[in-house]
Motif scaffolding. Structure first.
Motif, PDB file in Angstrom:
ATOM      1  N   ALA A 202      67.979 114.726 -55.940  1.00  0.00           N
ATOM      2  CA  ALA A 202      69.999 114.692 -56.472  1.00  0.00           C
ATOM      3  C   ALA A 202      70.324 115.730 -55.995  1.00  0.00           C
TER       4      ALA A 202
ATOM      5  N   LYS B  17      65.614 114.971 -60.890  1.00  0.00           N
ATOM      6  CA  LYS B  17      67.688 114.911 -60.990  1.00  0.00           C
ATOM      7  C   LYS B  17      67.942 115.956 -60.162  1.00  0.00           C
TER       8      LYS B  17
ATOM      9  N   TRP C 262      73.431 111.386 -62.645  1.00  0.00           N
ATOM     10  CA  TRP C 262      71.541 111.067 -62.456  1.00  0.00           C
ATOM     11  C   TRP C 262      70.949 110.966 -63.640  1.00  0.00           C
TER      12      TRP C 262
END
Lengths: 438, 319
Positions: free
Chosen positions: B294, B291, B282
């Protein structure tokens, strides 16, 4: 750890060597804990890290644990187990009587709260702290709907607080709307967020829900931090308009043809006016939250929340839709969080993602938990103690969160349903005669 | 978390190499997450609670590791494999004491209480441990000089080299070795048998003469030991730690445990690996700022669509 309750006298049945052994073991464990983190501190020196030794701290903590464990064990051995069960009953009774007293004390508290700024001893500082405490009381009451009534552990409550604060700030700054229009809008936005976030996750079981809400809280913070064009990221939003008294601003200088608060009422200008206004504003907001909660508890949806907290499967079989019921609790709790958030924004005049970390959620949760989940007066007491208390001991600021965490553990171990938790049955059948039927 | 070595923008020519590099970084990160995730999954399997303080146990492990490294440095033990071994053993031992104490003080008295009580207690414990370390060790970031340096270059095409550093090799090897030992303990020893029995039915296990309290304590101890190893690997890999690393790492490892199917050991390892890979890719191909989002989004999605995880058993709630 033999408890020999049948022997009379207290000194006779204390097995001193066993107690000493127990205390010694506890001290040994403490030594294991202390030797690394307490005993040795890494310090930054030129060219890397150095070490600093604090063996006296280790010795001290080991001694304290030894003595503490010994005394605790002694107390346990000398007290009969019946007494311990009694303690629970006593605490329950205290909870019940506080609840009962709240009926009388509640209006009294409100009178005191209204009179506070006019007291001879009160000054700007005291009113400021009281405002802060009231803000947390309001947040606590808002979260209490979710955690206390509906039994949903929400670890991301601060997300709604943040949504409220940011929506107020952005609307007020960009569209130049007054506080009184922005406030309901902020509540609405927060409630919408509550529904959007809640809808997919509310089917989850208790502890999973807690973690997911925590995740959402963090997602919102990360987005606020990184979406620079919209939220100005870590710089925050400054210059948020101050609230006005129904269109009358609290400013010293007045523009031509307009009036401010002090000219309208023919008073001398004082910066206290605004502070007192903010105080009363949050007082009213908090009381609305409280009143709303007390009333909605009596409505079918409130009853359904409490039933759902006690037994979800039973509720389902009685035809309550758990997801929708939880969703209402989530949305209403979020709405009050949003109100509190917009108050926060207008009071500070500046907001940034810094104010909306997980720690903030944990503090609000601690207030609800320590006060006794579901108890309105408990939230007040906990907020006064935790927020007011730590404000008074400013120099101990660094120990504040340590004490918070420790207190959460201790209260849970001691009384898992919260300090002042007491449940009045919502429905009482004919009182059975004392002692019951046998 | 920060990025491993070799992070540069993807280029037309070195596309494959870039991918490979990220794969290596992701597996390394995933190994660390996997080690932490085991602690979550074991505790959840045996007593059904989320040990929220586990991330902070990991952080304490990293700090104990740092202190031990510094002491060894002063004592003059500089042969890296020996130093690492000593650090691992010492940190595992001392961190286990923390794991044991946390369970004894904050969770054991709450056994049989309502479901949210242990979780709230665990959150309190997590806040307590963070501030405990902050007060005693300072709030500032602690850097550590690299212990293991160098690496091998696997591939090189005009300017972009795929590097496999010795640290990464060490991390993966340590993790695989520990997980093998651990899987053997669970499968072959009497402790493992007791643990599996408690996981299936605590009352029945107690009736058959298993000391349930002791088994649960040992579960916490082993979980803390593995977290300590993860802490040291984190320390060696990134070179900086502070009192707050446990929060994010803990949540991501928990996500890993849920993704793999909470309660399942192979699931925790698989989940850790996947989370490490997803996070690395990512930030390599999308945005590094989001991130953490994510990882959280995966957590939410998994819980919504497949609450049992990849390898978990469905849990039936009985009346």
């Amino acid at each position: 750890m033999a408890v020999e309750a049948d022997k009379p006298g207290w000194a006779a049945n204390v097995d001193l060597p066993a107690l000493l052994k127990e205390a010694g073991l506890a001290a040994l464990v403490m030594f294991g804990l202390a030797i690394s983190i307490i005993g040795i501190r890494t310090v930054t020196i030129t060219g890397g890290l150095g070490l600093e030794y604090r063996w006296d701290w280790v010795a001290f903590s080991v001694a304290v644990v030894f003595a503490g464990r010994f005394l605790l064990a002694l107390r346990r051995e000398t007290r009969s187990p019946a007494k311990r069960a009694e303690r629970e009953v006593v605490m329950d009774r205290i909870g019940a009587s506080v609840q009962k007293a709240a009926k009388v004390a509640g209006p009294l508290f409100i009178v005191i709260a209204i009179a506070l700024p006019w007291m001879p001893f009160s000054n700007r500082y005291i009113v400021d702290i009281a405002t802060l405490v009231l803000m947390y009381i309001m947040l606590g009451w808002g979260l209490n709907i979710v955690v206390g009534l509906a039994g949903l552990l929400d670890l991301g409550y601060v997300a709604f607080y943040a949504v409220g604060a940011y929506s107020y700030a952005l609307i007020a700054v960009h569209f130049d709307l007054s506080f009184w229009i922005c406030l309901p809008l902020a509540g609405l936005f927060a409630a919408t967020f509550g529904v959007i976030l809640g809808f997919p996750v509310l089917r989850l079981r208790g502890d999973y829900l807690a973690i997911v809400t925590l995740g959402f809280g963090e997602i919102i913070r990360v987005v606020l931090l990184n979406w620079y064009e919209f939220t100005r990221g870590p710089d925050g939003i400054s210059g948020i308009p101050r609230p006005s008294f129904f269109g009358l601003p609290f400013s010293r200088r007045v523009q031509e043809g307009e009036q401010s608060f002090h000219t309208f009422f023919g008073l001398d200008f004082s910066s206290m006016h605004r502070i007192m206004f903010l105080y009363y504003l949050i007082l009213v907001l908090a009381l609305i939250t409280n009143f709303f909660t007390l009333r909605i508890r009596k409505l079918p949806v409130g009853r359904a929340w409490e039933a759902l907290r006690e037994d979800e499967i039973a509720c389902r079989s009685l035809g309550i839709n758990p997801t929708n019921t939880k969703l209402t609790a989530f949305a209403i709790g979020a709405m009050f969080g949003g109100f509190a958030g917009s108050f926060f924004a207008t009071r500070q005049g500046f907001i940034s993602p810094e104010s909306f970390t997980f720690v903030e959620s944990a503090v609000i949760l601690a207030i609800v938990v320590l006060g006794g989940m579901g108890s309105q007066i408990g939230v007040v007491i906990a907020a006064v103690l935790l927020i007011g208390g730590t404000e008074l001991f400013r120099e101990l600021e660094q120990f504040r969160m340590l004490a918070f965490g420790g207190a959460m553990v201790l209260i849970m171990v001691w009384r898992p349903r919260g300090l002042l938790s007491h449940r009045d049955p919502t429905l009482r059948l004919n009182d059975t005669p004392k002692g019951g039927t046998s | 978390m920060k990025q491993g070595p070799g992070r540069t923008a993807p280029r037309q020519t070195g596309y494959m190499e870039y991918f490979l590099q990220q794969l290596i970084n992701g597996v390394t990160l995933g190994a660390i997450y996997g080690l932490i995730a085991i602690g979550y999954t074991m505790v959840y399997g045996i007593i059904g609670m989320i040990n929220f303080a586990h991330g902070d146990i990991f952080m304490i492990g990293a700090f104990i590791g740092l202190i031990t490294f510094l002491i060894l440095g002063l004592a003059g033990i500089t042969w890296v494999p020996l130093a690492l071994l000593i650090v691992l053993v010492v940190a595992m031992l001392l961190t286990s004491v923390y794991g044991w104490t946390v369970e004894r003080l904050a969770y054991r008295p709450l056994r049989g209480s309502h479901r949210l009580a242990p979780l709230i207690s665990a959150i309190g414990m997590s806040i307590f441990l963070q501030n405990y370390v902050q007060l005693l060790q300072g709030a500032r970031v602690r850097p550590m000089p690299p212990v293991v340096q160098g690496g091998v270059t696997l591939m090189e095409t005009d300017g972009f080299a795929v590097q496999l550093s010795y640290v990464q090799i060490m991390i993966v090897v340590t993790t695989v070795a520990l997980m093998t030992i651990f899987a053997l303990i669970i499968a072959r020893t009497s402790l493992g048998r007791a643990q599996r029995a408690c996981e299936q039915d605590r009352t029945m296990a107690a009736l058959l003469g298993i000391n349930v309290d002791r088994t649960i304590s040992l579960t916490f101890v082993t979980g803390a030991g593995l977290a300590a190893v993860a802490g040291i690997l984190f320390l060696v890999y990134y070179g900086v730690i502070d009192f707050y690393i446990g929060f994010l790492a803990g949540i991501k490892a928990f996500t890993a445990a849920v993704l793999g199917g909470i309660g399942s050991l192979p699931g925790a390892m698989l989940g850790g690996l996947l989370i490490g890979l997803i996070e690395t890719f990512w930030s390599a191909y999308f945005t590094i700022e989001y991130k953490d989002v994510a990882a959280f989004s995966i957590l939410v999605l998994v819980l919504i669509f497949r609450p049992t995880g990849l390898l978990g058993r469905p849990e039936v709630e009985k009346v």
